[in-house]
Scaffold this active site. Structure first.
Site, mmCIF file in Angstrom:
data_model
loop_
_atom_site.group_PDB
_atom_site.id
_atom_site.type_symbol
_atom_site.label_atom_id
_atom_site.label_comp_id
_atom_site.label_asym_id
_atom_site.label_seq_id
_atom_site.Cartn_x
_atom_site.Cartn_y
_atom_site.Cartn_z
ATOM 1 N N ARG A 1 1.433 11.846 -9.701
ATOM 2 C CA ARG A 1 1.885 10.470 -9.431
ATOM 3 C C ARG A 1 3.247 10.189 -10.067
ATOM 4 O O ARG A 1 3.993 9.346 -9.612
ATOM 5 C CB ARG A 1 0.880 9.451 -9.996
ATOM 6 C CG ARG A 1 -0.473 9.444 -9.304
ATOM 7 C CD ARG A 1 -1.257 8.197 -9.741
ATOM 8 N NE ARG A 1 -2.679 8.290 -9.452
ATOM 9 C CZ ARG A 1 -3.244 7.976 -8.294
ATOM 10 N NH1 ARG A 1 -2.496 7.562 -7.288
ATOM 11 N NH2 ARG A 1 -4.543 8.070 -8.124
ATOM 12 N N PHE B 1 0.058 16.501 3.799
ATOM 13 C CA PHE B 1 -0.362 15.827 2.573
ATOM 14 C C PHE B 1 0.811 15.778 1.607
ATOM 15 O O PHE B 1 1.467 16.783 1.357
ATOM 16 C CB PHE B 1 -1.558 16.548 1.933
ATOM 17 C CG PHE B 1 -2.312 15.647 0.993
ATOM 18 C CD1 PHE B 1 -3.271 14.768 1.471
ATOM 19 C CD2 PHE B 1 -2.040 15.660 -0.375
ATOM 20 C CE1 PHE B 1 -3.961 13.918 0.604
ATOM 21 C CE2 PHE B 1 -2.713 14.804 -1.239
ATOM 22 C CZ PHE B 1 -3.679 13.935 -0.745
ATOM 23 N N VAL B 2 1.074 14.598 1.073
ATOM 24 C CA VAL B 2 2.232 14.415 0.191
ATOM 25 C C VAL B 2 1.804 13.874 -1.173
ATOM 26 O O VAL B 2 0.769 13.211 -1.296
ATOM 27 C CB VAL B 2 3.272 13.461 0.827
ATOM 28 C CG1 VAL B 2 3.896 14.098 2.064
ATOM 29 C CG2 VAL B 2 2.659 12.104 1.180
ATOM 30 N N ASP C 1 -3.309 6.421 6.352
ATOM 31 C CA ASP C 1 -3.688 7.710 6.927
ATOM 32 C C ASP C 1 -4.635 7.436 8.100
ATOM 33 O O ASP C 1 -4.179 7.156 9.201
ATOM 34 C CB ASP C 1 -4.326 8.522 5.788
ATOM 35 C CG ASP C 1 -4.614 9.952 6.143
ATOM 36 O OD1 ASP C 1 -3.734 10.610 6.700
ATOM 37 O OD2 ASP C 1 -5.723 10.432 5.838
ATOM 38 N N GLU D 1 0.859 -1.194 0.000
ATOM 39 C CA GLU D 1 0.000 0.000 0.000
ATOM 40 C C GLU D 1 0.893 1.242 0.000
ATOM 41 O O GLU D 1 2.025 1.206 0.490
ATOM 42 C CB GLU D 1 -0.902 -0.116 1.243
ATOM 43 C CG GLU D 1 -1.798 1.022 1.629
ATOM 44 C CD GLU D 1 -2.847 1.450 0.634
ATOM 45 O OE1 GLU D 1 -2.487 1.736 -0.523
ATOM 46 O OE2 GLU D 1 -4.012 1.583 1.031
ATOM 47 N N ASP D 2 0.396 2.335 -0.577
ATOM 48 C CA ASP D 2 1.213 3.556 -0.620
ATOM 49 C C ASP D 2 1.298 4.240 0.733
ATOM 50 O O ASP D 2 2.374 4.571 1.213
ATOM 51 C CB ASP D 2 0.690 4.529 -1.708
ATOM 52 C CG ASP D 2 -0.793 4.891 -1.552
ATOM 53 O OD1 ASP D 2 -1.481 4.346 -0.660
ATOM 54 O OD2 ASP D 2 -1.270 5.732 -2.336
#
Ligand code: IMP
Ligand code: MG
Length: 179
Positions: free
Chosen positions: A164, A151-152, A102, A98-99
């Protein structure tokens, strides 16, 4: 309006590469045998590509798509399975890729869904984690980098589907962040 990206990367490509090499070694120490990967689209695609090339050994790869109702860039609390994996996973060693974690809502849903299919082991590799944002407690065995509440984008991660393709990870100025 264009979002304002940080002028220097938060995490440069060479730092990501180094960390992924360490993560792969750690994963292989614990699971040396055949590994079936469940990668979460779309954000994990670059992390997946770099991670699998460091893993060695027997690796098979599946993709899954999830979406959350309501919110566009953050989870709203309800997750829906959009596209399922192809393989049966019972009795197999599964690694979720998973990226970013959060609130944890997406990953918690995914792990619950996969666990019901009775894999032999079920572990998770996340490139990024924001523990201060967690709403659901969820175990992540391999974390690349721990972030503050920011937030990145880049390296697979998007803001409204953009950025992306950036090779480094950048922060977004708070006024253009989605919350
Ligand atoms: P969670 O369900 O709140 O843990 O959200 C996970 C998903 O939200 C990730 O898979 C990303 O698609 C998205 N997300 C959360 N934080 C960020 C971020 O900083 N940049 C880009 N996407 C993010
Ligand atoms: Mg996203």
């Amino acid at each position: 309006m264009d979002a304002v990206l940080s002028s220097t990367p938060l995490i440069p490509a060479d730092g990501i590469e180094r960390r992924i090499r360490e993560m792969a070694a750690e994963i292989r120490r614990e699971t040396p045998g055949p590994l079936h990967i469940v990668a979460v689209l779309k954000g994990a695609f670059i992390f997946l590509a770099d991670l699998v090339r460091q893993l060695g050994g027997e690796v098979t790869i599946d993709f899954i798509s999830l979406s959350s109702y309501g919110a566009s860039t953050t989870s709203s609390g309800t997750v829906r399975l959009v596209n399922d994996i192809e393989a049966a996973i019972d009795g197999r060693d599964i690694l979720v890729v998973e990226d970013i974690v959060d609130s944890g809502v997406t990953l918690a849903f995914l792990l619950e869904t996969l666990r019901a299919r009775q894999p032999r082991t079920l572990r998770t590799a996340c490139l990024l984690s924001k523990p201060s944002r967690r709403e659901v407690q969820v175990a992540v065995e391999y974390v690349g980098f721990t972030l503050d509440d920011q937030f990145v984008v880049g390296y697979g991660l998007d803001l409204a589907e953009r950025y992306r393709n950036l090779p480094h990870i950048f922060t977004i100025a708070p006024e253009s962040a989605p919350r």
